[in-house]
Design an enzyme around this catalytic site. Structure first.
Site, PDB file in Angstrom:
ATOM      1  N   TYR A   1       0.835  -1.196   0.000  1.00  0.00           N
ATOM      2  CA  TYR A   1       0.000   0.000   0.000  1.00  0.00           C
ATOM      3  C   TYR A   1       0.870   1.245   0.000  1.00  0.00           C
ATOM      4  CZ  TYR A   1       0.935   0.872   4.970  1.00  0.00           C
ATOM      5  OH  TYR A   1       1.545   1.153   6.156  1.00  0.00           O
TER       6      TYR A   1
ATOM      7  N   ARG B   1       8.070   4.550  -4.614  1.00  0.00           N
ATOM      8  CA  ARG B   1       8.095   3.521  -3.563  1.00  0.00           C
ATOM      9  C   ARG B   1       7.045   2.448  -3.824  1.00  0.00           C
ATOM     10  NH1 ARG B   1       7.728   5.423   2.562  1.00  0.00           N
ATOM     11  NH2 ARG B   1       5.588   5.847   1.946  1.00  0.00           N
TER      12      ARG B   1
ATOM     13  N   ARG C   1      -7.130 -20.609  -2.318  1.00  0.00           N
ATOM     14  CA  ARG C   1      -6.048 -20.392  -1.349  1.00  0.00           C
ATOM     15  C   ARG C   1      -4.926 -21.421  -1.477  1.00  0.00           C
ATOM     16  NH1 ARG C   1      -4.152 -21.882   3.608  1.00  0.00           N
ATOM     17  NH2 ARG C   1      -3.389 -20.204   4.953  1.00  0.00           N
TER      18      ARG C   1
ATOM     19  N   HIS D   1      -0.430 -21.178  -0.818  1.00  0.00           N
ATOM     20  CA  HIS D   1       0.632 -20.222  -0.478  1.00  0.00           C
ATOM     21  C   HIS D   1       1.343 -19.719  -1.727  1.00  0.00           C
ATOM     22  CE1 HIS D   1      -0.151 -21.445   3.582  1.00  0.00           C
ATOM     23  NE2 HIS D   1       0.771 -20.611   4.042  1.00  0.00           N
TER      24      HIS D   1
ATOM     25  N   LYS E   1       6.378  -1.856   2.049  1.00  0.00           N
ATOM     26  CA  LYS E   1       5.196  -1.256   2.699  1.00  0.00           C
ATOM     27  C   LYS E   1       4.019  -2.200   2.464  1.00  0.00           C
ATOM     28  CE  LYS E   1       3.230   3.409   3.191  1.00  0.00           C
ATOM     29  NZ  LYS E   1       3.321   3.528   4.637  1.00  0.00           N
TER      30      LYS E   1
ATOM     31  N   GLU F   1      12.661   1.843  14.157  1.00  0.00           N
ATOM     32  CA  GLU F   1      11.665   2.860  13.793  1.00  0.00           C
ATOM     33  C   GLU F   1      10.501   2.714  14.755  1.00  0.00           C
ATOM     34  OE1 GLU F   1       9.791   2.269   9.929  1.00  0.00           O
ATOM     35  OE2 GLU F   1       9.853   0.101  10.140  1.00  0.00           O
TER      36      GLU F   1
ATOM     37  N   LEU G   1      11.036   0.987   7.227  1.00  0.00           N
ATOM     38  CA  LEU G   1      10.466   1.544   6.003  1.00  0.00           C
ATOM     39  C   LEU G   1      11.225   2.843   5.736  1.00  0.00           C
ATOM     40  CD1 LEU G   1       8.071   1.269   3.926  1.00  0.00           C
ATOM     41  CD2 LEU G   1       7.066   3.151   5.202  1.00  0.00           C
TER      42      LEU G   1
HETATM   43  N1  PDD Z   1       2.979   4.983   7.764  1.00  0.00           N
HETATM   44  N2  PDD Z   1       7.611   3.553   9.196  1.00  0.00           N
HETATM   45  C1  PDD Z   1       6.468   2.855   9.140  1.00  0.00           C
HETATM   46  C2  PDD Z   1       6.437   1.483   9.719  1.00  0.00           C
HETATM   47  C3  PDD Z   1       5.321   3.427   8.537  1.00  0.00           C
HETATM   48  O1  PDD Z   1       4.181   2.720   8.473  1.00  0.00           O
HETATM   49  C4  PDD Z   1       5.387   4.743   8.026  1.00  0.00           C
HETATM   50  C5  PDD Z   1       4.218   5.377   7.353  1.00  0.00           C
HETATM   51  C6  PDD Z   1       6.616   5.429   8.118  1.00  0.00           C
HETATM   52  C7  PDD Z   1       6.782   6.809   7.557  1.00  0.00           C
HETATM   53  O2  PDD Z   1       6.762   6.802   6.151  1.00  0.00           O
HETATM   54  P1  PDD Z   1       6.318   8.077   5.296  1.00  0.00           P
HETATM   55  O3  PDD Z   1       7.128   9.216   5.790  1.00  0.00           O
HETATM   56  O4  PDD Z   1       6.617   7.713   3.907  1.00  0.00           O
HETATM   57  O5  PDD Z   1       4.841   8.269   5.567  1.00  0.00           O
HETATM   58  C8  PDD Z   1       7.700   4.797   8.683  1.00  0.00           C
HETATM   59  C9  PDD Z   1       1.847   5.292   6.958  1.00  0.00           C
HETATM   60  C10 PDD Z   1       1.607   6.712   6.712  1.00  0.00           C
HETATM   61  C11 PDD Z   1       0.627   4.479   7.302  1.00  0.00           C
HETATM   62  O6  PDD Z   1       0.821   3.289   7.509  1.00  0.00           O
HETATM   63  O7  PDD Z   1      -0.493   4.984   7.315  1.00  0.00           O
END
Ligand code: PDD
Length: 280
Positions: free
Chosen positions: A36, A55, A103, A105, A148, A180, A204
């Site tokens: 996403y 990304r 389904r 894997h 992501k 993070e 991320l």
């Molecule tokens: N979250 N780290 C993680 C685990 C994240 O899910 C996010 C963003 C970030 C920051 O990334 P960015 O600056 O590109 O938004 C770092 C989003 C916004 C979400 O899951 O809604």
């Protein structure tokens, strides 16, 4: 349907949110097999749109989903028009899953991906004035955090851990190093030097994180992409979180340690918040 978007884009069609349905055999539902992206429109333009779309392309490639992004900007515009958000400040959510198949894997063949997106009104503050309290936890997620992906159970559980303690975020620690947070990147400042974890498989690579690193160069602030030792978090001078909707949020308290009292915010954090505001 309060708080839901009014319109949803699903596989090329824009429909009322309540009519947007997918199969229970969608691999996003069964396996969290999808990725996403989230970006915000500010003053009629998506903020760092290309970086977000790049990304998205990177994540599709990492999980071997073939999905044509060449018309995505037109499609986003079409959605915003129907949702009456074309020139409004809003947040856009996009998701691509590996589609619907019996389904197994292993990846199915000849299965078109499911593509869904929606936009909701969202006006971000000029500067995020929260001075967050955060907690910490071992990073129990997998080791491909650069993707992501929609399988966010680890992040969701960590966020709930924070919420249960009336905190904004959970900051993760892996093998003694701060990585993070559940939905943000994390930065620290010590002796005027900014530190954040390098962009590798353990975090991320946030777009806001990348912007902050660029701003450091512009502002002549030394920045080092190095994960700080978890044991040193209480020795840092400042700490802050970054994310698309969080923007740059100061951390006041981490576990029992306070960086600041009252409304104080560190000088480097404030400089970066101001410079970020000027980009918008
Ligand atoms: N979250 N780290 C993680 C685990 C994240 O899910 C996010 C963003 C970030 C920051 O990334 P960015 O600056 O590109 O938004 C770092 C989003 C916004 C979400 O899951 O809604």
């Amino acid at each position: 349907m309060n708080n839901y978007p009014t319109k949803v884009y699903l596989n090329g069609t824009i429909i009322d949110a309540e009519s947007a349905k997918i199969s229970v055999f969608d691999r996003g539902f069964l396996f969290g097999d999808g990725i996403y992206e989230v970006m915000v429109q500010i003053n009629g333009h998506f903020f760092y749109e290309q970086a977000h779309l790049d990304r998205l392309a990177y994540c599709l490639k990492e999980i071997d989903i073939v999905f044509d992004l060449s018309t995505i900007q037109q499609e986003i515009k079409r959605l915003l028009e129907v949702a009456k958000l074309l020139s409004e400040d809003c947040l856009l959510y996009m998701q691509v899953t590996r589609g619907t198949a019996p389904r197994t894997h292993s990846y199915p063949t000849n299965t078109p991906p499911t593509f869904m997106m929606y936009a909701v009104p969202k006006v971000l503050p000029e500067i995020n004035m929260i001075n967050a309290a955060v907690v910490t936890s071992p990073d129990y997620r997998w080791t491909k955090c650069d993707i992501k992906m929609t399988s966010l159970l680890g992040n969701v559980m960590a966020n709930e851990f924070a919420m249960n303690q009336q905190c904004f975020e959970t900051v993760f620690e892996r093998d003694g190093i701060v990585t993070e947070a559940s939905h943000c990147n994390v930065f620290f400042v010590k002796d005027q030097v900014v530190y954040t974890h390098p962009a590798n498989q353990f975090i991320l690579n946030g777009i806001t994180r990348q912007i902050v690193l660029e701003l450091c160069i512009k502002l002549n602030i030394e920045a080092v992409e190095k994960g700080i030792q978890f044991s040193e978090i209480t020795e840092m001078d400042e700490a802050f979180l970054t994310g698309t909707s969080t923007q740059i949020a100061s951390i006041q308290q981490i576990d029992k340690h306070f960086y600041y009292q009252g409304n104080a915010i560190g000088s480097i954090t404030r400089k970066l918040q101001q410079a970020y505001l000027e980009l918008k």
